[in-house]
Design a protein around this motif. Structure first.
Motif, PDB file in Angstrom:
ATOM      1  N   GLY A   1      -5.636   1.059  -3.816  1.00  0.00           N
ATOM      2  CA  GLY A   1      -5.939   0.799  -2.416  1.00  0.00           C
ATOM      3  C   GLY A   1      -4.883  -0.072  -1.752  1.00  0.00           C
ATOM      4  O   GLY A   1      -3.916  -0.509  -2.379  1.00  0.00           O
ATOM      5  N   PRO A   2      -5.062  -0.316  -0.461  1.00  0.00           N
ATOM      6  CA  PRO A   2      -4.088  -1.156   0.254  1.00  0.00           C
ATOM      7  C   PRO A   2      -4.103  -2.592  -0.256  1.00  0.00           C
ATOM      8  O   PRO A   2      -5.086  -3.068  -0.815  1.00  0.00           O
ATOM      9  CB  PRO A   2      -4.558  -1.081   1.714  1.00  0.00           C
ATOM     10  N   ARG A   3      -2.986  -3.271  -0.066  1.00  0.00           N
ATOM     11  CA  ARG A   3      -2.859  -4.645  -0.527  1.00  0.00           C
ATOM     12  C   ARG A   3      -3.788  -5.556   0.255  1.00  0.00           C
ATOM     13  O   ARG A   3      -3.902  -5.475   1.469  1.00  0.00           O
ATOM     14  CB  ARG A   3      -1.411  -5.109  -0.352  1.00  0.00           C
ATOM     15  N   GLY A   4      -4.493  -6.409  -0.457  1.00  0.00           N
ATOM     16  CA  GLY A   4      -5.401  -7.356   0.181  1.00  0.00           C
ATOM     17  C   GLY A   4      -4.654  -8.551   0.762  1.00  0.00           C
ATOM     18  O   GLY A   4      -3.466  -8.765   0.518  1.00  0.00           O
TER      19      GLY A   4
ATOM     20  N   TYR B   1       3.645  12.681   9.670  1.00  0.00           N
ATOM     21  CA  TYR B   1       4.679  11.658   9.854  1.00  0.00           C
ATOM     22  C   TYR B   1       4.076  10.280  10.128  1.00  0.00           C
ATOM     23  O   TYR B   1       4.458   9.290   9.495  1.00  0.00           O
ATOM     24  CB  TYR B   1       5.603  12.069  11.004  1.00  0.00           C
ATOM     25  N   GLU B   2       3.115  10.205  11.051  1.00  0.00           N
ATOM     26  CA  GLU B   2       2.519   8.907  11.381  1.00  0.00           C
ATOM     27  C   GLU B   2       1.796   8.310  10.175  1.00  0.00           C
ATOM     28  O   GLU B   2       1.850   7.098   9.936  1.00  0.00           O
ATOM     29  CB  GLU B   2       1.551   9.062  12.562  1.00  0.00           C
ATOM     30  N   ASP B   3       1.117   9.158   9.401  1.00  0.00           N
ATOM     31  CA  ASP B   3       0.433   8.667   8.205  1.00  0.00           C
ATOM     32  C   ASP B   3       1.438   8.203   7.151  1.00  0.00           C
ATOM     33  O   ASP B   3       1.173   7.253   6.405  1.00  0.00           O
ATOM     34  CB  ASP B   3      -0.465   9.764   7.620  1.00  0.00           C
ATOM     35  N   SER B   4       2.597   8.860   7.081  1.00  0.00           N
ATOM     36  CA  SER B   4       3.643   8.436   6.149  1.00  0.00           C
ATOM     37  C   SER B   4       4.179   7.057   6.524  1.00  0.00           C
ATOM     38  O   SER B   4       4.398   6.199   5.657  1.00  0.00           O
ATOM     39  CB  SER B   4       4.784   9.461   6.148  1.00  0.00           C
ATOM     40  N   LEU B   5       4.381   6.832   7.824  1.00  0.00           N
ATOM     41  CA  LEU B   5       4.823   5.512   8.283  1.00  0.00           C
ATOM     42  C   LEU B   5       3.830   4.432   7.868  1.00  0.00           C
ATOM     43  O   LEU B   5       4.214   3.375   7.341  1.00  0.00           O
ATOM     44  CB  LEU B   5       4.970   5.517   9.806  1.00  0.00           C
ATOM     45  N   LEU B   6       2.532   4.705   8.102  1.00  0.00           N
ATOM     46  CA  LEU B   6       1.503   3.714   7.791  1.00  0.00           C
ATOM     47  C   LEU B   6       1.405   3.468   6.288  1.00  0.00           C
ATOM     48  O   LEU B   6       1.270   2.313   5.852  1.00  0.00           O
ATOM     49  CB  LEU B   6       0.151   4.191   8.336  1.00  0.00           C
ATOM     50  N   ASN B   7       1.501   4.533   5.485  1.00  0.00           N
ATOM     51  CA  ASN B   7       1.378   4.369   4.042  1.00  0.00           C
ATOM     52  C   ASN B   7       2.524   3.546   3.473  1.00  0.00           C
ATOM     53  O   ASN B   7       2.317   2.689   2.611  1.00  0.00           O
ATOM     54  CB  ASN B   7       1.314   5.740   3.365  1.00  0.00           C
TER      55      ASN B   7
ATOM     56  N   THR C   1       9.987  -9.117  -3.520  1.00  0.00           N
ATOM     57  CA  THR C   1       9.879  -7.680  -3.650  1.00  0.00           C
ATOM     58  C   THR C   1       8.861  -7.304  -4.697  1.00  0.00           C
ATOM     59  O   THR C   1       8.057  -6.401  -4.530  1.00  0.00           O
ATOM     60  CB  THR C   1      11.254  -7.075  -3.996  1.00  0.00           C
ATOM     61  N   SER C   2       8.885  -7.979  -5.845  1.00  0.00           N
ATOM     62  CA  SER C   2       7.961  -7.646  -6.908  1.00  0.00           C
ATOM     63  C   SER C   2       6.514  -7.884  -6.509  1.00  0.00           C
ATOM     64  O   SER C   2       5.607  -7.241  -7.023  1.00  0.00           O
ATOM     65  CB  SER C   2       8.264  -8.485  -8.155  1.00  0.00           C
ATOM     66  N   ALA C   3       6.292  -8.791  -5.554  1.00  0.00           N
ATOM     67  CA  ALA C   3       4.922  -9.095  -5.136  1.00  0.00           C
ATOM     68  C   ALA C   3       4.458  -8.171  -4.035  1.00  0.00           C
ATOM     69  O   ALA C   3       3.272  -7.942  -3.877  1.00  0.00           O
ATOM     70  CB  ALA C   3       4.828 -10.549  -4.663  1.00  0.00           C
ATOM     71  N   THR C   4       5.404  -7.597  -3.241  1.00  0.00           N
ATOM     72  CA  THR C   4       5.008  -6.775  -2.100  1.00  0.00           C
ATOM     73  C   THR C   4       5.097  -5.285  -2.376  1.00  0.00           C
ATOM     74  O   THR C   4       4.449  -4.508  -1.711  1.00  0.00           O
ATOM     75  CB  THR C   4       5.897  -7.114  -0.887  1.00  0.00           C
ATOM     76  N   LEU C   5       5.883  -4.865  -3.329  1.00  0.00           N
ATOM     77  CA  LEU C   5       6.056  -3.444  -3.605  1.00  0.00           C
ATOM     78  C   LEU C   5       4.804  -2.915  -4.291  1.00  0.00           C
ATOM     79  O   LEU C   5       4.451  -3.333  -5.376  1.00  0.00           O
ATOM     80  CB  LEU C   5       7.284  -3.212  -4.495  1.00  0.00           C
ATOM     81  N   VAL C   6       4.108  -1.996  -3.633  1.00  0.00           N
ATOM     82  CA  VAL C   6       2.880  -1.406  -4.182  1.00  0.00           C
ATOM     83  C   VAL C   6       3.176   0.042  -4.536  1.00  0.00           C
ATOM     84  O   VAL C   6       3.473   0.855  -3.675  1.00  0.00           O
ATOM     85  CB  VAL C   6       1.729  -1.475  -3.151  1.00  0.00           C
ATOM     86  N   LEU C   7       3.096   0.368  -5.828  1.00  0.00           N
ATOM     87  CA  LEU C   7       3.387   1.722  -6.268  1.00  0.00           C
ATOM     88  C   LEU C   7       2.118   2.543  -6.279  1.00  0.00           C
ATOM     89  O   LEU C   7       2.151   3.731  -6.476  1.00  0.00           O
ATOM     90  CB  LEU C   7       4.030   1.686  -7.657  1.00  0.00           C
TER      91      LEU C   7
END
Length: 271
Positions: A81-84, A158-164, A265-271
């Motif tokens: 899921g998205p980052r809290g 495209y818009e959903d790709s930007l948001l993701n 980067t390691s804390a914000t990059l969500v794979l």
């Protein structure tokens, strides 16, 4: 007149008495048939046809709860899921006890420290190789000196790709140099794909093409782009050959996210 009436009364009395005796002693005929004696019981008859189904009765009382079944196998892991939001900073812990006093120092043992430093270099080199293998092979990440690139194989508009990409901590890939463009094209070709979204859109006539961060594309002719309004759609896609082309923004396809390298980067990059 009174004598006659008196003489008739005994006669009427005698007539009624005789009539009563006659009625009680004489059997009078009638059409009624008296019931006979009770017969023997009859045999059991054949089964009749099944009757019609009656109306549904009221529901019965709720039964007892059944026993729990056996625990099933663990299901597949769902998508992340998205980052809290970041939590509050915790309270400072209690200071630990002071350590023991060390031994007195001696003169520099350079040979010993060189051996330790040499072993540290070897360990760091192995660690870098392991990290490179993890990023390039396991996670499928490509990188340059300043950025990471991740190909997301989930078809979106495209818009959903930007948001993701934003939820993952980055943005849609915006190649600004031929080296980066070649790297991403090879990335697409190795994944057996033909085209993916990149962070570039068609702007107004005066502006031409705009990156996802709002900066204009200064030299469209370098990327073999002609007029910005070809009628093929307002978004851009990168092909496995390295070429750019316009595409409908409402079409769903894969995309590449980019992440800037920094301390977090390691804390914000969500794979």
């Amino acid at each position: 007149m009174d004598v006659q009436t008196f003489s008739r009364k005994p006669f009427l009395f005698l007539f009624l008495c005789n009539l009563y005796l006659y009625c009680t002693t004489t059997e009078i005929c009638s059409n009624s048939i008296l019931p006979g004696s009770k017969g023997d019981p009859g045999g059991v008859g054949a089964d009749g046809e099944e009757g019609r189904m009656g109306k549904t009765g009221p529901p019965g009382q709720r039964g007892l709860t059944g026993e729990y079944g056996e625990k099933g196998e663990m299901g597949q892991m769902g998508k992340m899921g998205p980052r809290g939001t970041r939590g509050d900073k915790g309270q400072q812990g209690v200071d630990g006890l002071p350590g023991l006093k060390g031994k007195p120092g001696t003169t520099c043992d350079c040979g010993r420290y060189k051996k330790v430093v040499r072993q540290m270099d070897i360990n760091i080199s192995k660690l870098r190789n392991a990290v490179r293998f993890l990023k390039n092979v396991v996670l499928g990440i490509r990188e340059t000196e300043n950025k990471f690139y991740l190909l997301v194989t989930e078809a979106r508009r495209y818009e959903d790709s930007l948001l993701n990409c934003k939820l993952r901590g980055g943005s849609l890939a915006m190649p600004r140099s031929t080296e980066t463009n070649t790297l991403l094209a090879n990335y697409i070709r190795e994944a057996d794909l033909t085209h993916v979204f990149i962070g570039l859109q068609v702007g107004v006539t005066e502006v031409g093409y705009m990156y996802a961060d709002g900066k204009p594309l200064l030299n469209p002719t370098v990327w073999a782009l002609q007029g910005s309004h070809s009628g093929k759609g307002g978004c851009m896609q990168l092909g496995s050959t390295g070429g750019w082309s316009q595409v409908d923004c409402g079409a769903a396809q894969y995309y590449i996210c980019e992440f800037v390298k920094n301390k977090n980067t390691s804390a914000t990059l969500v794979l």
